[in-house]
Design an enzyme around this catalytic site. Sequence first.
Site, PDB file in Angstrom:
ATOM      1  CB  SER A   1      -0.900   0.007   1.245  1.00  0.00           C
ATOM      2  OG  SER A   1      -0.102   0.125   2.419  1.00  0.00           O
ATOM      3  CE  LYS A   2      -1.608   6.639  -3.044  1.00  0.00           C
ATOM      4  NZ  LYS A   2      -2.277   7.946  -3.198  1.00  0.00           N
ATOM      5  NE  ARG A   3      -0.181   0.015   6.263  1.00  0.00           N
ATOM      6  CZ  ARG A   3       0.472  -0.953   6.869  1.00  0.00           C
ATOM      7  NH1 ARG A   3       1.649  -0.698   7.418  1.00  0.00           N
ATOM      8  NH2 ARG A   3      -0.038  -2.175   6.946  1.00  0.00           N
TER       9      ARG A   3
END
Length: 501
Positions: free
Chosen positions: A264-266
């Site tokens: 994911s973006k994190r």
Amino acid sequence: MLDNLKVIFTQDATSLQNAHYLMTKTIKTRFAPSPTGFLHIGGARTALFNWLYAQNQQGEYLLRIEDTDRERSTDGAIDAILDGLDWLGLKWDGDPVFQHQGAKRHQEIAGQLLESGHAYKCFCTAEELQEMRDTARANKQPPRYDGRWRDKSAADHPTDADFVIRFKTPKDGQTIIGDKVQGKVTFANKELDDLILLRSDGSPTYMLSVVVDDHDMGISHIIRGDDHLTNAARQTQIYNALGWKIPTFAHIPLIHGADGAKLSKRHGALGVEAYRSMGYLPEALRNYLVRLGWSHGNDEIFDTDQMVKWFSLKSIGKSPARFDFKKLKNLNGHYIKTCDDATLSQHLRRALPDFIDEDGNRVLEDMPGLMSEENWQKLSLALPGLKERAKTLVELMDNARFLFVARPLAMAEKAGKHLTDESRGYLGELLERLSHIEDWSMDTLETEVKKFTDDKELKLGKIAQPLRAALTGTPTSPGIYDVLYALGKEESLARIQDQLS
């Protein structure tokens, strides 16, 4: 509308020359992104693996923009993909192929499948299709088309209703993929329903377009994420129906986060342009990406020639790779340290206006005039010292703030503690000596400062820390001689004098 699908596929002279060019080599790979978003990190790794395999085999690496979804495809996304590939050094051979331009060719092949009995017209309404999905869910089955128009004769076809063309998927037996990464993968044909080849408006679907384009471009090896494995089965069936040679498949595991969860973006599922803006070097990102799923013994750092020489499909693992920002940052620090100053300066000039932190916030906006030629000369002089401490170019520029701040300097609390009455006394004496230096060079500065500490019987830290505070306003910086040299004689003396007033 679709009753007369005997479309003559014409090409102008340029297209024919390009087609001839594409067919001149045996090994051909392709990267085929959809321009509905930026070049994300997983796509960048796929492009890298395709590029490396083609280079290793003295083949060709082609680029196809899969833009058949005209509503979601954007020029901005296309530009970002091309720019990202260029920045990573993954230059493709020939001209990019834009998939939507081959729509007539795709329609022609759909017509051939229709005429050969490998496809059929389906007149189901949207309401009927929804009913099929609802029934499947009620029976806890995956939603699929029930084949109600599969064996209808032309006499049963309505004359004024819209229809799609569906592929007649084999009902019995198995479709086997001999994958170079996953090994033998078997699909029961009964689990694959009759996919749509042409929509009711005559536009081709992804599954048909991909097969036709890969065949026409002479693609020998399809290297992509393992989320396409089911697509490989469907596409194999289309290849067989057309009597075409099936390319070699290699489906690589997806990238997960460091915690094993879906990326994911994190975790780092960002566009390639974000990594450039966060201060990563293309060489470092390329090196890191190649190790996400591929290995060569215990080696971690590879130059481009080594990657090309050693890369092979058999060395790609079957398990998902884990993306770790910490490892990437450490690797990037190595590449910054070993990068020559001229190349590093070029990277800085290109990325500096867009620098962001890991949360996506713009940085360095509080340093106006940063790109002035005077400031750039200061930065160039300081680069040897700055790059020893930085893991990203953003960190490097943050550590370089002392070069560009105006006098009198704002003093950090920890730095100010070093400016005692005693240390100011030493700075005053050192100022007098430095003012007489004519050759303001690293060697001369080091000689003079060490001579001063020897004469005063001081440890270097006794004068270096207050001198650093006076020159930078911070408790940490590049080496003190690097700082003096980069600031220049006039600015250095003035900053020291400010702390004596």
